[in-house]
Design a protein around this motif. Structure first.
Motif, PDB file in Angstrom:
ATOM      1  N   ILE A 149       8.949  -9.118 -38.338  1.00 46.64           N
ATOM      2  CA  ILE A 149       7.862  -8.925 -37.381  1.00 46.64           C
ATOM      3  C   ILE A 149       6.542  -8.761 -38.122  1.00 46.64           C
ATOM      4  CG2 ILE A 149       7.043  -7.467 -35.470  1.00 46.64           C
ATOM      5  CD1 ILE A 149       9.772  -8.812 -34.972  1.00 46.64           C
ATOM      6  N   THR A 178       8.354   0.182 -51.633  1.00 50.53           N
ATOM      7  CA  THR A 178       9.535   0.566 -50.888  1.00 50.53           C
ATOM      8  C   THR A 178       9.293   0.451 -49.376  1.00 50.53           C
ATOM      9  OG1 THR A 178      11.128   2.315 -50.511  1.00 50.53           O
ATOM     10  CG2 THR A 178       8.892   3.034 -50.974  1.00 50.53           C
ATOM     11  N   GLY A 179      10.273  -0.088 -48.672  1.00 49.39           N
ATOM     12  CA  GLY A 179      10.183  -0.154 -47.213  1.00 49.39           C
ATOM     13  C   GLY A 179       9.345  -1.284 -46.654  1.00 49.39           C
ATOM     14  N   LYS A 182      11.731  -6.084 -48.356  1.00 49.44           N
ATOM     15  CA  LYS A 182      12.212  -7.006 -49.394  1.00 49.44           C
ATOM     16  C   LYS A 182      13.633  -7.493 -49.086  1.00 49.44           C
ATOM     17  CE  LYS A 182      11.380  -4.057 -52.788  1.00 49.44           C
ATOM     18  NZ  LYS A 182      10.696  -2.986 -52.032  1.00 49.44           N
TER      19      LYS A 182
END
Ligand SMILES: Nc1ncnc2c1ncn2[C@@H]1O[C@H](COP(=O)(O)OP(=O)(O)OP(=O)(O)O)[C@@H](O)[C@H]1O
Ligand SMILES: [Mg+2]
Length: 473
Positions: A149, A178-179, A182
């Motif tokens: 998204i 991070t987050g 990936k």
């Protein structure tokens, strides 16, 4: 004399206790009967992203902002002598690291009198990760590019490059904090490629000790070491599919060299064997820092970097594409409406403003957790309000949400001939364009230095230069 000796002993004993408290892997926070913090150990500092000096000898209410007293389990233990057990909480510390704890809070009562209260936080992050990874290893590769998204041109560009990459067999390096998604991108590439029928195996290189990682990746042959059995590694297990090597920058350089060889020669040897085995895998690697910095800091071998980065996908952090927040919020509300059988319509203006101002060190994962947390909290209302947000994120905002924006606006005015009239977004963009030009000029076109001064990665600066059509003349 005796008394001095005794107090010396007591002092030493207290010192020992302090050492012990700082060494254990549980967070400990204790308050006295007035709610003043008297113990706050190192693990708790890590979990809550606080310094002991900011917490110790101060009243809880001074340090943490609670919307309501019930929000503090410690205060509840003190005032109502209430014990709370097994409360699972997820925090994001100021480095964006996700930490999941199980907390116990209880009052200390002696002879009917309350002496204080203690909170003990058990860090179960590793367990959670392992569980998640096990699920992935069973081949749960749900994500495709359609599940990613984001309206921002940044995300759309990464999706486009990802789709192109799925048509080839080249190695891919995915860069992002991070987050940022990936894993999502890696799965999407696999699912969009001809390898979709093969396995998708994800291995986190940071989760295991060096020797284990090596035998896990390359396999072992009987007699390699005491007790070694003939066992294929992940390179073999992923045959015909994709091998995702997560957090490649936490592999020892010597192992990075072995990896490079495997990728170049498309062959491996099981540990303890001399026999070459051909491999048929596509390698996707991820790194959660700027690769240039990782190379300079000797966390990433330059040769491996060149080999892996045939295709690089840079996913910008959420704070650099805040225009994606509304659509992500909608997406996660829909997701949890379905899961929780609820009918939440959206977030109110205050929350949206707060989300726009917040830096999101844990990126999209953190946003998702916040929405999930709020939807656990909401009762009859159908719009998420500021008071529904999990306490752990509200605590990080020293300002009240109402004080947002207007005072910041004048900064963006009168910034040269770049335009800048209109809404906040276009003003911010105009400011950005102006600022980027200025810094690049100052550094005579040296992108790395300019990026460093701005505190962004080189990739992110280059992306911005493309976005604003700024070239190096
Ligand atoms: N663009 C996105 N659209 C929808 N969901 C997203 C998006 N980006 C991230 N997420 C959600 O955020 C969570 C984290 O994403 P992911 O596991 O891919 O992050 P990561 O970059 O691999 O992080 P880490 O470095 O910590 O492993 C996922 O559960 C996913 O649901
Ligand atoms: Mg990941």
């Amino acid at each position: 004399m005796r008394i001095e000796n005794e107090s010396e002993k007591l002092k030493n004993l207290l010192k020992m206790y302090a050492y012990i408290l700082n060494e254990i892997n549980e967070g400990v926070h204790a308050v006295d009967e007035h709610g003043v913090s008297i113990v706050y150990n190192r693990k708790m500092m890590e979990i809550e992203s606080m310094e002991d000096e900011d917490v110790l000898h101060k009243n809880l209410l001074e340090v943490f902002q609670f919307m309501r007293e019930e929000d503090s389990t410690l205060l509840q233990a003190l005032r109502e002598r209430k014990t709370t057990k097994n409360v699972k909480q997820t925090y994001f510390n100021d480095k964006g690291k996700e930490i999941t704890t199980v907390n116990h809070t209880f009052p200390i009562i002696e002879n009917g009198e309350i002496l204080g209260a203690i909170e003990i936080a058990n860090d179960i992050t590793k367990m959670e990760h392992m569980m998640r990874e096990n699920i992935l290893k069973k081949g749960d590769t749900r994500y495709t590019f359609d599940s990613i998204i984001g309206d921002s041109s940044a995300v759309q560009e990464v999706i486009e490059s990802g789709r192109r990459a799925s048509r080839t067999n080249s190695s891919v390096l995915i860069i992002g904090e991070t987050g940022t998604g990936k894993e999502l991108f890696a799965q999407s590439i696999h699912n969009d490629s001809v390898r979709v029928g093969g396995p998708f195996i994800s291995q986190n290189c940071a989760a295991l000790p060096e020797t284990l990682i090596e035998s896990l990746l390359f396999g072992t042959s009987r007699g390699a070491f005491t007790g070694a059995v003939e066992r294929p590694g992940l390179f073999e297990a992923a045959k015909g599919g994709t091998l995702l090597l997560d957090e490649i920058n936490s592999l020892e350089p010597s192992l990075q060299a072995k990896l490079l060889r495997a990728i170049q020669e498309r062959k491996i040897k099981r540990i303890g064997s001399t026999q070459d085995i051909s491999i048929d895998v596509r390698i996707i690697a991820t790194i959660n820092e700027d690769p240039v910095e990782a190379i300079t800091g000797n966390r990433l071998r330059k040769d491996l970097y060149y080999r892996l980065s045939v295709v690089t996908l840079f996913i910008p952090p959420l704070r650099e594409r805040k225009e994606d927040i509304p659509i992500l919020v909608r997406h996660f509300i829909q997701k949890y409406n379905r899961l929780f059988q609820m009918n939440v319509k959206g977030v109110d203006e205050e929350v949206l403003q707060f989300f726009t101002r917040y830096e999101w060190p844990g990126n999209v994962r953190e946003l998702e957790h916040v929405i999930e947390g709020a939807m656990n909290f909401i009762s009859n209302e159908d719009v998420i309000a500021y008071s529904h947000l999990p306490f752990t994120i509200r605590r990080k905002s020293p300002l009240q949400p109402n004080t947002f924006a207007p005072s910041a606006a004048p900064v963006y005015m009168h910034i040269g001939d770049d335009g800048g009239d209109g809404d906040l977004k276009s003003r911010v963009e105009a400011f950005e364009r102006h600022y980027i030009r200025e810094v690049i000029q100052k550094h005579k076109g040296n992108i790395s230095r300019a990026a460093k001064e701005m505190g962004v990665s080189r990739q992110s600066l280059q992306y911005r230069m493309r976005k604003y059509d700024i070239s190096l003349q």
